[in-house]
Design a protein around this motif. Structure first.
Motif, PDB file in Angstrom:
ATOM      1  N   LYS A   1       0.238  10.266  23.324  1.00 20.39           N
ATOM      2  CA  LYS A   1       1.271  10.051  22.147  1.00 20.39           C
ATOM      3  C   LYS A   1       0.407  10.322  20.971  1.00 20.39           C
TER       4      LYS A   1
ATOM      5  N   PHE B   1       5.277   8.312   5.641  1.00 20.36           N
ATOM      6  CA  PHE B   1       5.534   8.386   6.954  1.00 20.36           C
ATOM      7  C   PHE B   1       6.175   9.700   7.282  1.00 20.36           C
TER       8      PHE B   1
ATOM      9  N   PHE C   1       4.342   0.507   2.446  1.00 20.51           N
ATOM     10  CA  PHE C   1       4.569   0.341   3.830  1.00 20.51           C
ATOM     11  C   PHE C   1       5.769  -0.574   4.023  1.00 20.51           C
TER      12      PHE C   1
ATOM     13  N   ARG D   1       0.893  -1.151  -0.109  1.00 23.57           N
ATOM     14  CA  ARG D   1      -0.058   0.132   0.037  1.00 23.57           C
ATOM     15  C   ARG D   1       1.045   1.232  -0.006  1.00 23.57           C
TER      16      ARG D   1
ATOM     17  N   ARG E   1      -2.269   6.483   4.173  1.00 18.22           N
ATOM     18  CA  ARG E   1      -1.741   5.196   3.583  1.00 18.22           C
ATOM     19  C   ARG E   1      -3.104   4.794   2.647  1.00 18.22           C
TER      20      ARG E   1
ATOM     21  N   ASP F   1      -7.261  -1.579   7.313  1.00 23.15           N
ATOM     22  CA  ASP F   1      -8.435  -0.675   7.500  1.00 23.15           C
ATOM     23  C   ASP F   1      -8.953  -0.527   8.953  1.00 23.15           C
TER      24      ASP F   1
ATOM     25  N   GLY G   1      -6.158   2.704   1.447  1.00 20.94           N
ATOM     26  CA  GLY G   1      -6.941   1.810   2.220  1.00 20.94           C
ATOM     27  C   GLY G   1      -7.463   0.700   1.131  1.00 20.94           C
ATOM     28  N   SER G   2      -8.377  -0.235   1.529  1.00 23.38           N
ATOM     29  CA  SER G   2      -8.735  -1.308   0.729  1.00 23.38           C
ATOM     30  C   SER G   2      -9.615  -0.598  -0.607  1.00 23.38           C
TER      31      SER G   2
ATOM     32  N   LEU H   1       3.497   6.516  10.573  1.00 20.69           N
ATOM     33  CA  LEU H   1       2.656   6.489   9.407  1.00 20.69           C
ATOM     34  C   LEU H   1       1.698   7.792   9.554  1.00 20.69           C
TER      35      LEU H   1
ATOM     36  N   THR I   1      -3.951   1.563  20.073  1.00 21.48           N
ATOM     37  CA  THR I   1      -3.875   2.342  19.105  1.00 21.48           C
ATOM     38  C   THR I   1      -5.167   3.390  18.983  1.00 21.48           C
ATOM     39  N   TYR I   2      -6.291   2.543  19.204  1.00 21.23           N
ATOM     40  CA  TYR I   2      -7.486   3.468  19.119  1.00 21.23           C
ATOM     41  C   TYR I   2      -8.250   3.536  20.643  1.00 21.23           C
TER      42      TYR I   2
ATOM     43  N   VAL J   1      -3.981   8.818   8.683  1.00 19.63           N
ATOM     44  CA  VAL J   1      -4.255   7.924   9.976  1.00 19.63           C
ATOM     45  C   VAL J   1      -3.304   8.468  11.047  1.00 19.63           C
ATOM     46  N   ALA J   2      -3.574   8.285  12.244  1.00 19.95           N
ATOM     47  CA  ALA J   2      -2.987   8.668  13.492  1.00 19.95           C
ATOM     48  C   ALA J   2      -3.353   7.898  14.480  1.00 19.95           C
ATOM     49  N   LYS J   3      -2.723   7.513  15.377  1.00 22.73           N
ATOM     50  CA  LYS J   3      -2.918   6.896  16.907  1.00 22.73           C
ATOM     51  C   LYS J   3      -4.100   7.761  17.644  1.00 22.73           C
ATOM     52  N   ALA J   4      -5.027   7.187  18.063  1.00 25.23           N
ATOM     53  CA  ALA J   4      -6.266   7.587  18.654  1.00 25.23           C
ATOM     54  C   ALA J   4      -6.341   7.798  19.989  1.00 25.23           C
ATOM     55  N   SER J   5      -5.770   6.915  20.463  1.00 27.61           N
ATOM     56  CA  SER J   5      -6.246   6.579  22.018  1.00 27.61           C
ATOM     57  C   SER J   5      -5.764   7.644  22.875  1.00 27.61           C
TER      58      SER J   5
ATOM     59  N   VAL K   1       8.532   1.373   6.072  1.00 30.44           N
ATOM     60  CA  VAL K   1       8.556   1.131   7.920  1.00 30.44           C
ATOM     61  C   VAL K   1       9.846   0.619   8.234  1.00 30.44           C
TER      62      VAL K   1
END
Lengths: 459, 459
Positions: free
Chosen positions: A358, A48, A132, A44, A340, B222, A342-343, A337, B245-246, A350-354, A136
């Motif tokens: 971070k 980065f 990717f 894909r 990217r 995805d 997607g399908s 990252l 991550t989420y 995209v981004a870490k969301a929790s 990576v």
């Protein structure tokens, strides 16, 4: 043992190692590739980004360094037979992945801040466009080089700013890993140092090298006078004599006696340097050695250098503090990252969301520095949340923005203008120019906030 | 470019570079040799000593590390054609010195503390017996390796002590110079770490390597479920899934759903780890994944590890803090001439004598640790102010002294029992044994004085 007198078989290999850099990598980069090659996501298209969420506590700016070394290391990022054999033996990845690795060549593109450029929190320092798996795999190596070298350069920059027009000389090899020391010497020169004691750095990057004698040389001889006479006979009266082995006042007398008033310099490596420098200056002048310079060393850092500004010192030898980043031995740069495919065939930010501190900002970015009346006022990051590459001219007032991204690698082709000795020279020029743009308050050594605000503009 | 499908020409060189280490040296070592060869003092028998005047502020003990790497580097300390050509081109030394360097092989002897051993201020860590020129030339390289590796090992030791029986895993490569990272992984294992993410270190020193996936792997897909299913398909259910991550709670559900209750571990890399670990443990148990372990990472240091002692955590991933020495990125070890022949043919103890806080104790030394009822109580340094090699049995109560010096190099012959993977294994055992001897108070993380007093006994 080689019999005396016979030619030895010298190592023709150089300390400027051309060995593979491919295993200077965290294992998880390869296990991710293993899974992605199996599930079809490996190729894909991705983007980065390297950035720092914050500067070290109290620092007002950062300095990008290591870019040229990263490009040099990228050229050697190859999985040869030994590397493949190790990975197979440890069963770290499967055969399909080993085949991919054996053929690995980076064919993507990398743009980023020119080496020597200043940076601020959120600055998009490096943008890697690749599949990717191709992208990576470079994470660990890129961060190792940039985090280390930028930490040294940031500390060195504060020292050269504090030293003003007086030269700073890097002498810290003994307090750093033996190869990190070579990179540290290089990074110090990027940030304005005038030379280094490290011979390997001198050779590889064509840096001026310095150094004359240690206390051991004086102690080796029956007395100080014998040592000084020997050094002057060998190196000429323009040498630097280390005068603090026994008694500084007597050492200065002996030094001028041994070398004459043409003595190049004396070095002070211990004691109360501001007062000692004044006493030694008076003494040298009284002896007629008015042209003899005073070099000081001994646990100097940017604060000690600033405190010596009014002392009659001609140059600073800096060791431990510069090679360890003066309290900040690494930067917090991360490699994330941000975009990217997607399908659905479309590109997605995209981004870490929790929760957890971070998080990052997805999407491709470019950056410019706003310059008003010759002074930098703002870091402007232009963000495209979708696939398109943003451009600085997509926002208003673009004429006042100095573009910060340069092309480093294009479709796998490394721009070697940024590598080797020429890369260091260009980086040192870039650093000096960018420092000259900063408002004076940004150059204060006292703890403060980032000197420029970073504005993110979404287009 | 190599055409696709054809075999590439892999680098056969290894990241375990066998290149010459000779220029990883400060210039002044060579200019001192240049003068000493001219004045006739070059071949005076000498003894050099490596020691630290103090521990980093607040530390209770130091850990010797890098000894094996130093011996490996010593074997490659050769001036080959390229090194000689550089020195000639820069006119750093004269032709007589270049001839000496081209033939250089260390033919002296080195003894010292075994790698992994603990040390205290003034401990004679390395004793180098050689002619002046043969010994002085090793100063920079010896200090680079020992100062770096010992700083990492000292920090790592505090972490493994704080972790107790839970494994610590080294993951800090990206925050260190790319080759310092390899040495850091090795030093961490010397001090009790169980493995490293660094593949080059794994290969060179046969260390266990660890690592499964980063946030980028989840973001590539995805959705989180696709990523977890892919990882489990590739690595098996015993893998470690990164669940933050989420949303952590949903991540744990998805992880157990994807891998089943045989899931090896989940990793938490952000957030309030003590509370998060408890919540995740409860959640895993509630889902029936009672055997699934919890790995935590995210800016851990020895204090954070200690704070997690009562949390249901199974292992610790440590990055930045271990590779940067957790606040002490280098040691203050110095390499000093302590004994040399004079023009009278007799050996004389020598030491820098000027005021200024950098004095040392001349004379040859050996050391032993006083052990009472199985616990260390004192570091005993036996000093001979004249030529004779002192011995531990020259002082009373010798039966209670554990000898600390071992022979590392004898008349130029390196003892390879201390190098390579076997050297690391032995050093890790030495570290564990020496830690077990320390009184409990010595292992507190809080700032304190050196845990053992150093007594210098003159014989």
């Amino acid at each position: 043992m080689t019999p005396p007198g016979l030619p030895t078989s010298p190592s023709t290999a150089s300390t400027a190692s051309t060995a593979s850099t491919a295993l200077l990598t965290d294992r998880y980069e390869l296990t991710m590739i293993d899974a992605a090659l199996a599930d079809g996501t490996a190729h894909r298209p991705c983007v980065f980004e390297v950035f720092a969420r914050r500067l070290p506590a109290g620092r007002r700016y950062g300095v990008v360094a290591g870019t040229g070394r990263l490009l040099e290391a990228l050229a050697d990022f190859r999985f040869g037979q030994e590397e493949i054999a190790y990975l197979r033996g440890c069963e770290i990845v499967g055969e399909r992945t080993l085949e991919y690795l054996a053929d690995y060549r980076f064919t993507g593109s990398i743009s980023g801040y020119a080496e020597g450029e200043l940076y601020f929190p959120g600055s998009p320092l490096l943008v890697v466009e690749a599949s990717f798996v191709d992208g990576v795999i470079l994470e660990t190596l890129a961060l190792s080089i940039l985090n280390h070298d930028s930490a040294i350069a940031a500390a060195a920059s504060r020292m050269t700013v504090a030293a003003g027009t007086r030269p700073c000389l890097e002498m810290g090899s003994r307090r750093a890993h033996e190869l990190a020391a070579v990179a540290a010497a290089r990074a110090a020169v990027v940030a304005g140092f005038s030379g280094t004691s490290n011979l390997a750095a001198g050779r590889r990057y064509e840096l001026p090298t310095i150094g004359t004698a240690a206390h051991a040389f004086t102690l080796l001889h029956d007395d100080e006078r014998s040592a000084f006479l020997s050094q002057v006979a060998s190196a000429g009266p323009g040498t630097t004599l280390l005068v603090d082995t026994y008694d500084v006042e007597q050492g200065v007398i002996t030094a001028v006696d041994a070398a004459g008033t043409a003595l190049g310099a004396v070095r002070l490596d211990s004691g109360d340097l501001p007062n000692l420098a004044r006493e030694v200056r008076d003494q040298l002048d009284g002896l007629g050695a008015t042209g003899t310079r005073i070099v000081v060393s001994s646990d100097l850092d940017e604060y000690a250098i600033a405190a010596l500004a009014v002392a009659p010192v001609d140059s600073y030898g800096v060791g431990t503090s510069v090679v360890t980043g003066s309290g900040a031995p690494t930067c917090g740069m991360v490699y994330k990252l941000v975009l990217r495919e997607g399908s659905d065939g479309a590109m997605h930010a995209v981004a870490k969301a929790s929760a957890g501190g971070k998080n990052s900002v997805g999407g491709r970015k470019v950056a410019g520095r706003r310059i008003e009346n010759g002074l930098a006022t703002e870091e402007v990051v232009v963000l495209s949340p979708d696939a398109d590459l943003p451009a600085l001219d997509q926002i208003a007032e673009v004429a006042e923005l100095r573009p910060l991204h340069v092309a480093l690698v294009t479709d796998g082709e490394i721009d070697h203008a940024f590598t080797g000795p020429e890369g260091v020279r260009r980086a040192a020029e870039r650093h000096a120019s960018s420092i000259a743009e900063l408002p004076r308050a940004a150059l204060r050594l006292s703890a403060g906030e980032a000197a420029l605000p970073t504005e993110v503009v979404t287009v």
